[in-house]
Design an enzyme around this catalytic site. Structure first.
Site, PDB file in Angstrom:
ATOM      1  N   ASP A   1      22.423   9.199   3.072  1.00  0.00           N
ATOM      2  CA  ASP A   1      21.323   9.132   2.110  1.00  0.00           C
ATOM      3  C   ASP A   1      21.825   8.972   0.675  1.00  0.00           C
ATOM      4  O   ASP A   1      21.200   8.288  -0.139  1.00  0.00           O
ATOM      5  CB  ASP A   1      20.500  10.434   2.229  1.00  0.00           C
ATOM      6  CG  ASP A   1      19.209  10.385   1.425  1.00  0.00           C
ATOM      7  OD1 ASP A   1      18.471   9.389   1.544  1.00  0.00           O
ATOM      8  OD2 ASP A   1      18.948  11.348   0.667  1.00  0.00           O
TER       9      ASP A   1
ATOM     10  N   SER B   1       0.836  -1.214   0.000  1.00  0.00           N
ATOM     11  CA  SER B   1       0.000   0.000   0.000  1.00  0.00           C
ATOM     12  C   SER B   1       0.867   1.259   0.000  1.00  0.00           C
ATOM     13  O   SER B   1       0.366   2.368  -0.007  1.00  0.00           O
ATOM     14  CB  SER B   1      -0.909  -0.001   1.239  1.00  0.00           C
ATOM     15  OG  SER B   1      -0.095  -0.023   2.398  1.00  0.00           O
TER      16      SER B   1
ATOM     17  N   LYS C   1       3.342   1.987  -5.356  1.00  0.00           N
ATOM     18  CA  LYS C   1       2.442   2.648  -6.309  1.00  0.00           C
ATOM     19  C   LYS C   1       3.198   3.427  -7.374  1.00  0.00           C
ATOM     20  O   LYS C   1       2.857   3.400  -8.551  1.00  0.00           O
ATOM     21  CB  LYS C   1       1.509   3.603  -5.552  1.00  0.00           C
ATOM     22  CG  LYS C   1       0.494   2.865  -4.698  1.00  0.00           C
ATOM     23  CD  LYS C   1      -0.490   3.867  -4.114  1.00  0.00           C
ATOM     24  CE  LYS C   1      -0.814   3.519  -2.689  1.00  0.00           C
ATOM     25  NZ  LYS C   1      -1.294   4.595  -1.876  1.00  0.00           N
TER      26      LYS C   1
ATOM     27  N   VAL D   1       3.419  -8.322   9.701  1.00  0.00           N
ATOM     28  CA  VAL D   1       4.671  -9.038   9.465  1.00  0.00           C
ATOM     29  C   VAL D   1       5.206  -9.776  10.695  1.00  0.00           C
ATOM     30  O   VAL D   1       6.056 -10.646  10.583  1.00  0.00           O
ATOM     31  CB  VAL D   1       5.778  -8.104   8.909  1.00  0.00           C
ATOM     32  CG1 VAL D   1       5.413  -7.608   7.531  1.00  0.00           C
ATOM     33  CG2 VAL D   1       6.059  -6.950   9.850  1.00  0.00           C
TER      34      VAL D   1
ATOM     35  N   ASP E   1      20.001  -0.376  -5.575  1.00  0.00           N
ATOM     36  CA  ASP E   1      20.487   0.989  -5.540  1.00  0.00           C
ATOM     37  C   ASP E   1      19.943   1.560  -6.832  1.00  0.00           C
ATOM     38  O   ASP E   1      20.418   1.206  -7.917  1.00  0.00           O
ATOM     39  CB  ASP E   1      22.023   1.025  -5.534  1.00  0.00           C
ATOM     40  CG  ASP E   1      22.526   2.456  -5.438  1.00  0.00           C
ATOM     41  OD1 ASP E   1      22.023   3.299  -6.197  1.00  0.00           O
ATOM     42  OD2 ASP E   1      23.399   2.732  -4.603  1.00  0.00           O
ATOM     43  N   HIS E   2      18.913   2.373  -6.751  1.00  0.00           N
ATOM     44  CA  HIS E   2      18.195   2.705  -7.994  1.00  0.00           C
ATOM     45  C   HIS E   2      19.076   3.469  -8.988  1.00  0.00           C
ATOM     46  O   HIS E   2      18.789   3.500 -10.169  1.00  0.00           O
ATOM     47  CB  HIS E   2      16.874   3.426  -7.715  1.00  0.00           C
ATOM     48  CG  HIS E   2      17.002   4.869  -7.358  1.00  0.00           C
ATOM     49  ND1 HIS E   2      17.382   5.298  -6.120  1.00  0.00           N
ATOM     50  CD2 HIS E   2      16.795   5.996  -8.083  1.00  0.00           C
ATOM     51  CE1 HIS E   2      17.409   6.614  -6.101  1.00  0.00           C
ATOM     52  NE2 HIS E   2      17.058   7.072  -7.282  1.00  0.00           N
TER      53      HIS E   2
ATOM     54  N   LYS F   1      19.817   3.367 -13.616  1.00  0.00           N
ATOM     55  CA  LYS F   1      19.703   4.521 -14.516  1.00  0.00           C
ATOM     56  C   LYS F   1      20.456   4.251 -15.820  1.00  0.00           C
ATOM     57  O   LYS F   1      21.566   3.730 -15.811  1.00  0.00           O
ATOM     58  CB  LYS F   1      20.230   5.792 -13.849  1.00  0.00           C
ATOM     59  CG  LYS F   1      19.333   6.282 -12.717  1.00  0.00           C
ATOM     60  CD  LYS F   1      19.791   7.623 -12.203  1.00  0.00           C
ATOM     61  CE  LYS F   1      19.095   7.987 -10.897  1.00  0.00           C
ATOM     62  NZ  LYS F   1      17.725   8.446 -11.030  1.00  0.00           N
TER      63      LYS F   1
ATOM     64  N   HIS G   1      24.673   5.577  -3.419  1.00  0.00           N
ATOM     65  CA  HIS G   1      24.709   5.971  -4.837  1.00  0.00           C
ATOM     66  C   HIS G   1      26.094   6.457  -5.299  1.00  0.00           C
ATOM     67  O   HIS G   1      26.606   6.018  -6.322  1.00  0.00           O
ATOM     68  CB  HIS G   1      23.683   7.075  -5.101  1.00  0.00           C
ATOM     69  CG  HIS G   1      22.309   6.760  -4.575  1.00  0.00           C
ATOM     70  ND1 HIS G   1      21.738   5.519  -4.697  1.00  0.00           N
ATOM     71  CD2 HIS G   1      21.381   7.525  -3.929  1.00  0.00           C
ATOM     72  CE1 HIS G   1      20.526   5.530  -4.152  1.00  0.00           C
ATOM     73  NE2 HIS G   1      20.283   6.740  -3.675  1.00  0.00           N
TER      74      HIS G   1
HETATM   75  C1  BG6 Z   1      17.170   8.647  -2.799  1.00  0.00           C
HETATM   76  C2  BG6 Z   1      17.342   9.574  -1.633  1.00  0.00           C
HETATM   77  O1  BG6 Z   1      17.902   7.472  -2.607  1.00  0.00           O
HETATM   78  O2  BG6 Z   1      17.610   9.287  -3.989  1.00  0.00           O
HETATM   79  C3  BG6 Z   1      16.626  10.889  -1.861  1.00  0.00           C
HETATM   80  O3  BG6 Z   1      16.837   8.972  -0.468  1.00  0.00           O
HETATM   81  C4  BG6 Z   1      17.020  11.496  -3.176  1.00  0.00           C
HETATM   82  O4  BG6 Z   1      16.870  11.794  -0.796  1.00  0.00           O
HETATM   83  C5  BG6 Z   1      16.902  10.475  -4.301  1.00  0.00           C
HETATM   84  O5  BG6 Z   1      16.158  12.596  -3.421  1.00  0.00           O
HETATM   85  C6  BG6 Z   1      17.456  11.021  -5.575  1.00  0.00           C
HETATM   86  O6  BG6 Z   1      17.158  10.127  -6.601  1.00  0.00           O
HETATM   87  P1  BG6 Z   1      16.944  10.630  -8.087  1.00  0.00           P
HETATM   88  O7  BG6 Z   1      16.709   9.383  -8.872  1.00  0.00           O
HETATM   89  O8  BG6 Z   1      15.768  11.575  -8.072  1.00  0.00           O
HETATM   90  O9  BG6 Z   1      18.187  11.349  -8.465  1.00  0.00           O
END
Ligand code: BG6
Length: 494
Positions: free
Chosen positions: A233, A12, A17, A84, A175-176, A180, A238
């Site tokens: 953060d 949720s 989402k 959980v 790690d998004h 990219k 990253h």
């Molecule tokens: C996240 C952080 O991992 O990455 C955020 O927690 C940050 O604070 C974000 O804003 C930035 O990601 P992007 O993809 O918008 O550059």
């Protein structure tokens, strides 16, 4: 065609989402997922299947004009209200999983996605095992979101808890940034171009500059952010991940079994600075109120859910060194922060000058990789200025993706989910990487916490405290990207 059941803990939530449902839908549209898949969403709320389908339809509404297609996709989603901590709920979850496995013929393949508060990760993993949801049949993979711990110690404890149920090769730590497009493109730039491959080392590279700037403030995340700060953060994960791709040696092949050891080697060879060096080489800052382009922004300490006496850094900058043959003594500068001049994620690779036969200064070659908001790269080279006299001038060779290519560029999460389905861990953080990065970050955190380095104020809308600029000057260089100049020259930022 992929056969799989996804179980999402935190169904949720915002992440599910905004990112997961749209990504799954894109995979569905492109045929990676078709008939043999189901999604079990769990969260505390007492939703029905119909309500959950509505949430999913809402989340993908921008991605299709076909109601039939959207509804067919959403029909694969099932919901279970779940606490959980309650062992009984895992029994119902197991039954639902078995039923769906039979209905959709998913071959017992399972992906578990933990999109919720990290303190529950260990509990969930242990119940998945004790209630036989992880049963050793089919592939079983766990995707977890950051943060992976808040220090080396907590990260170790979490890893230990997870590893009682899953092996390292079953754990996919997201790690998004690694999803990219342009971060993945670094591999192509480095290893598919003879032009760069052979100069990518300390002999030819003067310094590397990594800027992950954000113009937003902490928005509604003050509660989380105030306990984290920019270093944990953005840098621990990253920035250090990207640094490892920039600095790694050439892997024998482009597969996770060859790429990961090379990245790990970089992170394990990061120089761990002592307190004095940390005070000199790492800058922390916090934004004050500011006005840019006729817009006013409050100070960090006046943001919602932030402690008015907070000493949390909203900006971090510094220089890393790596003890490898390839990059020994080459400075890797970084900076990241909130409320900076512009959103801009870019990397500048600044090359050394060669022997100069011209009676004028020659600009260093610079390769810039633009990660966002635009994607592409540019190369600053020198040429002759048109005219009778001989003057050398810099020329920028610029490539940006066109809108059509960008339109097709898959969202980071879609790519990462695709990799998980293929069991490809190249774009995920390995435990050894996480461990090495926390070892370094812990050192900086403890120096900062002991108040052995100042917290510098900076004006919202600027590119951080002046000390971050001074740092590069000490190393005889300067930030290549200074978007604040444009605003200052026009009086839009004082
Ligand atoms: C996240 C952080 O991992 O990455 C955020 O927690 C940050 O604070 C974000 O804003 C930035 O990601 P992007 O993809 O918008 O550059």
């Amino acid at each position: 065609m992929t056969q799989v059941i996804f179980t999402i803990f935190g169904a949720s939530g915002d992440l599910a989402k905004r990112k997961l449902y749209p990504s799954l839908f894109r995979l569905y549209k492109s045929g990676v997922l078709s008939e043999h898949f189901a999604v079990i969403g769990t969260a505390r709320r007492p939703w029905t299947k119909a309500y959950f389908e509505g949430v999913v339809l809402d989340a993908i509404s921008d991605l299709t004009t076909s109601k039939t297609e959207a509804e067919k996709f959403a029909s694969h989603f099932y919901y279970q209200s779940h606490d959980v901590q309650d062992a009984g709920h895992y029994v119902t979850l197991k039954n639902l999983q078995d039923d769906l496995c039979a209905t959709y013929e998913t071959g017992h393949n399972k992906v578990f996605f933990l999109a919720m508060a990290p303190e529950f990760f260990g509990t969930i993993a242990s119940h998945l095992k004790s209630e036989n949801i992880v049963d050793g049949l089919g592939f079983e993979r766990l995707i977890i979101e950051k943060p992976f711990g808040t220090s080396l110690e907590t990260a170790k404890a979490l890893n230990q808890a997870l590893s009682e149920t899953f092996n390292e090769d079953q754990i996919f730590r997201i790690d998004h940034y690694l999803g990219k497009e342009m971060i993945q493109n670094i591999f192509a730039v480095r290893f598919a171009n003879v032009l760069f491959e052979h100069v990518w080392n300390r002999e030819f590279i003067d310094n590397i500059q990594i800027t992950f700037a954000e113009s937003i403030g902490v928005e509604d995340r003050g509660g989380y952010y105030d306990k984290s700060g920019a270093l944990k953060d953005m840098v621990q994960n990253h920035i250090l991940q990207v640094l490892s791709i920039l600095a790694m040696d050439k892997p024998a092949s482009f597969s996770s079994s060859d790429v990961l050891p090379e990245k790990i080697k970089v992170l394990e060879n990061l120089c761990i600075p002592d307190e004095t060096t940390i005070a000199k080489n790492f800058i922390r800052g916090q934004y004050q109120a500011g006005r840019i382009n006729q817009q006013d922004f409050p100070a960090y300490i006046d943001e919602p859910s932030v402690d008015p006496a907070s000493k949390t850094e909203t900006f971090a900058s510094g220089v890393f060194f790596i003890e490898t043959d390839r990059f020994k003594d080459v400075p890797f500068f970084f900076r990241t922060g909130k409320r900076l001049t512009e959103k801009g994620t870019r990397i500048n690779i600044v090359f050394k000058n060669n022997a100069n036969i011209f009676k004028q200064d020659i600009q260093q070659n610079i390769l810039t990789i633009y990660i966002q908001p635009t994607e592409g790269f540019s190369l600053l080279v020198n040429g002759k200025e048109v005219g009778k006299s001989f003057a050398v001038e810099p020329v920028k060779l610029d490539f940006r993706h066109d809108a059509a290519a960008l339109g097709n560029s898959p969202e980071a999460y879609e790519k990462l989910m695709y990799d998980v389905l293929n069991g490809d861990a190249t774009n995920f953080s390995h435990w050894q990487e996480v461990k090495a990065s926390w070892t370094l970050i812990d050192k900086i955190v403890s120096t900062w916490q002991a108040d052995k380095a100042p917290l510098y104020p900076y004006q919202a809308g600027s590119m951080g405290p002046v000390e971050s600029f001074d740092l590069l000057e000490k190393y005889g260089t300067s930030w290549v990207w200074q978007p604040d100049h444009w605003y200052r020259e026009r009086g839009l930022l004082q």
